[in-house]
Design a protein around this motif. Structure first.
Motif, PDB file in Angstrom:
ATOM      1  N   ASP A  84       6.673   1.880  19.174  1.00 49.06           N
ATOM      2  CA  ASP A  84       6.696   3.301  19.528  1.00 49.06           C
ATOM      3  C   ASP A  84       5.569   3.626  20.503  1.00 49.06           C
ATOM      4  OD1 ASP A  84       8.824   3.723  17.787  1.00 49.06           O
ATOM      5  OD2 ASP A  84       7.540   4.392  16.141  1.00 49.06           O
ATOM      6  N   LEU A  85       4.395   3.071  20.234  1.00 49.06           N
ATOM      7  CA  LEU A  85       3.231   3.359  21.076  1.00 49.06           C
ATOM      8  C   LEU A  85       3.432   2.861  22.494  1.00 49.06           C
ATOM      9  CD1 LEU A  85       0.314   4.355  21.342  1.00 49.06           C
ATOM     10  CD2 LEU A  85      -0.448   2.120  20.511  1.00 49.06           C
ATOM     11  N   VAL A  86       3.944   1.652  22.644  1.00 52.34           N
ATOM     12  CA  VAL A  86       4.131   1.073  23.974  1.00 52.34           C
ATOM     13  C   VAL A  86       5.252   1.783  24.741  1.00 52.34           C
ATOM     14  CG1 VAL A  86       4.852  -1.016  25.197  1.00 52.34           C
ATOM     15  CG2 VAL A  86       3.184  -1.167  23.358  1.00 52.34           C
ATOM     16  N   SER A  87       6.320   2.178  24.040  1.00 51.92           N
ATOM     17  CA  SER A  87       7.471   2.779  24.724  1.00 51.92           C
ATOM     18  C   SER A  87       7.287   4.276  24.996  1.00 51.92           C
ATOM     19  CB  SER A  87       8.746   2.558  23.907  1.00 51.92           C
ATOM     20  OG  SER A  87       8.665   3.210  22.652  1.00 51.92           O
ATOM     21  N   GLN A  88       6.529   4.960  24.126  1.00 52.27           N
ATOM     22  CA  GLN A  88       6.342   6.400  24.297  1.00 52.27           C
ATOM     23  C   GLN A  88       4.883   6.777  24.015  1.00 52.27           C
ATOM     24  OE1 GLN A  88       9.672   9.012  22.987  1.00 52.27           O
ATOM     25  NE2 GLN A  88      10.409   7.212  21.882  1.00 52.27           N
ATOM     26  N   PRO A  89       3.966   6.274  24.817  1.00 46.78           N
ATOM     27  CA  PRO A  89       2.544   6.460  24.512  1.00 46.78           C
ATOM     28  C   PRO A  89       2.088   7.911  24.510  1.00 46.78           C
ATOM     29  CG  PRO A  89       2.831   5.517  26.708  1.00 46.78           C
ATOM     30  CD  PRO A  89       4.159   5.459  26.035  1.00 46.78           C
ATOM     31  N   GLU A  90       2.588   8.707  25.433  1.00 47.94           N
ATOM     32  CA  GLU A  90       2.116  10.094  25.500  1.00 47.94           C
ATOM     33  C   GLU A  90       2.486  10.856  24.224  1.00 47.94           C
ATOM     34  OE1 GLU A  90       1.923  13.847  28.612  1.00 47.94           O
ATOM     35  OE2 GLU A  90       3.375  12.226  28.959  1.00 47.94           O
ATOM     36  N   LYS A  91       3.727  10.703  23.774  1.00 50.45           N
ATOM     37  CA  LYS A  91       4.152  11.383  22.554  1.00 50.45           C
ATOM     38  C   LYS A  91       3.372  10.907  21.342  1.00 50.45           C
ATOM     39  CE  LYS A  91       8.959  12.586  23.658  1.00 50.45           C
ATOM     40  NZ  LYS A  91      10.377  12.404  23.247  1.00 50.45           N
ATOM     41  N   LEU A  92       3.238   9.588  21.220  1.00 49.48           N
ATOM     42  CA  LEU A  92       2.566   9.028  20.038  1.00 49.48           C
ATOM     43  C   LEU A  92       1.085   9.380  20.021  1.00 49.48           C
ATOM     44  CD1 LEU A  92       3.603   7.270  17.637  1.00 49.48           C
ATOM     45  CD2 LEU A  92       5.232   7.619  19.492  1.00 49.48           C
ATOM     46  N   LEU A  93       0.429   9.246  21.162  1.00 48.34           N
ATOM     47  CA  LEU A  93      -1.005   9.522  21.194  1.00 48.34           C
ATOM     48  C   LEU A  93      -1.301  10.996  20.957  1.00 48.34           C
ATOM     49  CD1 LEU A  93      -2.074   7.248  24.167  1.00 48.34           C
ATOM     50  CD2 LEU A  93      -2.608   6.906  21.744  1.00 48.34           C
ATOM     51  N   SER A  94      -0.453  11.869  21.477  1.00 50.56           N
ATOM     52  CA  SER A  94      -0.634  13.306  21.248  1.00 50.56           C
ATOM     53  C   SER A  94      -0.556  13.615  19.760  1.00 50.56           C
ATOM     54  CB  SER A  94       0.416  14.089  22.027  1.00 50.56           C
ATOM     55  OG  SER A  94       0.273  15.477  21.788  1.00 50.56           O
ATOM     56  N   LYS A  95       0.450  13.044  19.089  1.00 51.57           N
ATOM     57  CA  LYS A  95       0.606  13.277  17.653  1.00 51.57           C
ATOM     58  C   LYS A  95      -0.515  12.612  16.856  1.00 51.57           C
ATOM     59  CE  LYS A  95       5.618  13.979  17.693  1.00 51.57           C
ATOM     60  NZ  LYS A  95       6.928  13.569  17.142  1.00 51.57           N
ATOM     61  N   TYR A  96      -0.920  11.433  17.292  1.00 50.41           N
ATOM     62  CA  TYR A  96      -2.002  10.723  16.615  1.00 50.41           C
ATOM     63  C   TYR A  96      -3.302  11.521  16.704  1.00 50.41           C
ATOM     64  CZ  TYR A  96      -5.443   7.069  15.604  1.00 50.41           C
ATOM     65  OH  TYR A  96      -6.499   6.343  15.091  1.00 50.41           O
ATOM     66  N   CYS A  97      -3.630  11.981  17.890  1.00 51.83           N
ATOM     67  CA  CYS A  97      -4.866  12.752  18.070  1.00 51.83           C
ATOM     68  C   CYS A  97      -4.849  14.011  17.209  1.00 51.83           C
ATOM     69  CB  CYS A  97      -5.056  13.119  19.547  1.00 51.83           C
ATOM     70  SG  CYS A  97      -5.519  11.728  20.599  1.00 51.83           S
ATOM     71  N   ASP A  98      -3.707  14.675  17.170  1.00 53.08           N
ATOM     72  CA  ASP A  98      -3.592  15.874  16.345  1.00 53.08           C
ATOM     73  C   ASP A  98      -3.838  15.535  14.877  1.00 53.08           C
ATOM     74  OD1 ASP A  98      -2.815  18.756  16.048  1.00 53.08           O
ATOM     75  OD2 ASP A  98      -1.195  17.881  14.861  1.00 53.08           O
ATOM     76  N   ALA A  99      -3.271  14.428  14.419  1.00 54.97           N
ATOM     77  CA  ALA A  99      -3.441  14.021  13.024  1.00 54.97           C
ATOM     78  C   ALA A  99      -4.888  13.643  12.717  1.00 54.97           C
ATOM     79  CB  ALA A  99      -2.518  12.849  12.703  1.00 54.97           C
ATOM     80  N   MET A 100      -5.602  13.130  13.731  1.00 52.76           N
ATOM     81  CA  MET A 100      -6.978  12.700  13.525  1.00 52.76           C
ATOM     82  C   MET A 100      -7.995  13.801  13.813  1.00 52.76           C
ATOM     83  SD  MET A 100      -6.128   9.857  12.441  1.00 52.76           S
ATOM     84  CE  MET A 100      -7.686   9.074  12.052  1.00 52.76           C
TER      85      MET A 100
END
Length: 279
Positions: free
Chosen positions: A176-192
């Motif tokens: 998921d991270l490699v294929s859709q990094p912007e979406k995943l990182l945005s959600k990850y940062c929000d969670a963190m």
């Protein structure tokens, strides 16, 4: 159990835990590219494998391996480093391998927010097989800690929920991270609890000697042959997620003993996968 993580004062303190060959170095490069992050490279694994106990000696067969060991890397030394003040840093980020704490989860800092990065066992062990061919490491993993590494990761996930009282630690799947990094990182940062920035999507090509990361003076980063091999070169030479050669294809033949390890790793992986952040 509480329902929310109590954020300590000062910079956000974050750890990400993974198994080997799970795109974790690329995630570390992404976090480092923010420009506001103090980065720690596998601090607990460094203690476990390259500190006073020198557990890695059982598996290493490389020239100049002495450069990888440093007796200062005790868990108390790491605790001091992680809890130091780092003026100007908004994020303290540690990329960690669960192998380094498998014997004692209690060494982990309680004031960090923990997260997880997973990758399908077949892809991870295929990448490991290719790595083994590129450097002189013991290719017989039957007695290696990697045998149960996915079970260890799931056990630690449950430990974070219970003993550390942190609800639903965020999980990212590498595909998921490699294929859709912007979406995943945005959600990850929000969670963190940190702000997302597009700076996290691209970074400069470097070699290990150019990284100003804590704990990079021991272990794989400190060994020229290994740091320039497939172990690190793609993540360091790449300039973003999915922008390095894919060297995990079906051309690599997985040894029979690894096929069994993969099969045994699937239940733990699938449990964690079901809890992942979805794109």
């Amino acid at each position: 159990m509480s329902t929310s993580f109590t954020k300590p004062s000062g910079p956000a303190r974050i750890m990400v835990w993974s198994t080997p060959r799970s795109v974790s170095t690329a995630l570390a490069r992404s976090m480092s590219a923010r420009g506001d992050t103090e980065m720690f490279w596998e601090p607990y694994l460094t203690c476990y494998n390259f500190g006073p106990k020198q557990n890695a000696r059982r598996f290493l067969k490389t020239p100049d391996e002495e450069s990888m060991f440093d007796a200062k890397y005790t868990y108390s030394y790491i605790s001091g480093l992680l809890n130091n003040e780092y003026p100007g840093a908004k994020v303290i980020f540690a990329k960690c391998m669960v192998e380094g704490i498998r014997d004692d989860f209690s060494v982990v800092e309680r004031n960090f927010k923990h997260s997880f990065l997973i990758r399908h066992p077949k892809k991870a062990f295929r990448s490991m097989t290719r790595l083994m061919k590129s450097v002189s490491l013991d290719q017989n993993l039957v007695e290696h800690p990697y045998v149960n590494i996915y079970d260890d990761l799931e056990r630690f996930y449950r430990y974070v929920e219970s003993a550390l009282d942190q609800p639903a630690p965020p999980i990212i799947d590498a595909d998921d991270l490699v294929s859709q990094p912007e979406k995943l990182l945005s959600k990850y940062c929000d969670a963190m609890g940190i702000a997302y920035t597009p700076k996290m999507l691209e970074w400069e090509s470097v070699d290990a000697s150019q990284l100003n990361w804590h704990c990079a003076d021991a272990g794989a980063m400190a060994h020229a042959q290994i740091s320039q091999s497939l172990l690190l070169s793609n993540a360091l030479k790449g300039v973003g997620f999915g922008k390095a050669p894919d060297l995990t294809g079906d051309d690599v033949e997985i040894p029979p003993h690894l096929e069994e390890i993969i099969e045994n790793s699937l239940p733990a992986y699938e449990k964690l996968y079901a809890l992942r952040i979805k794109p």
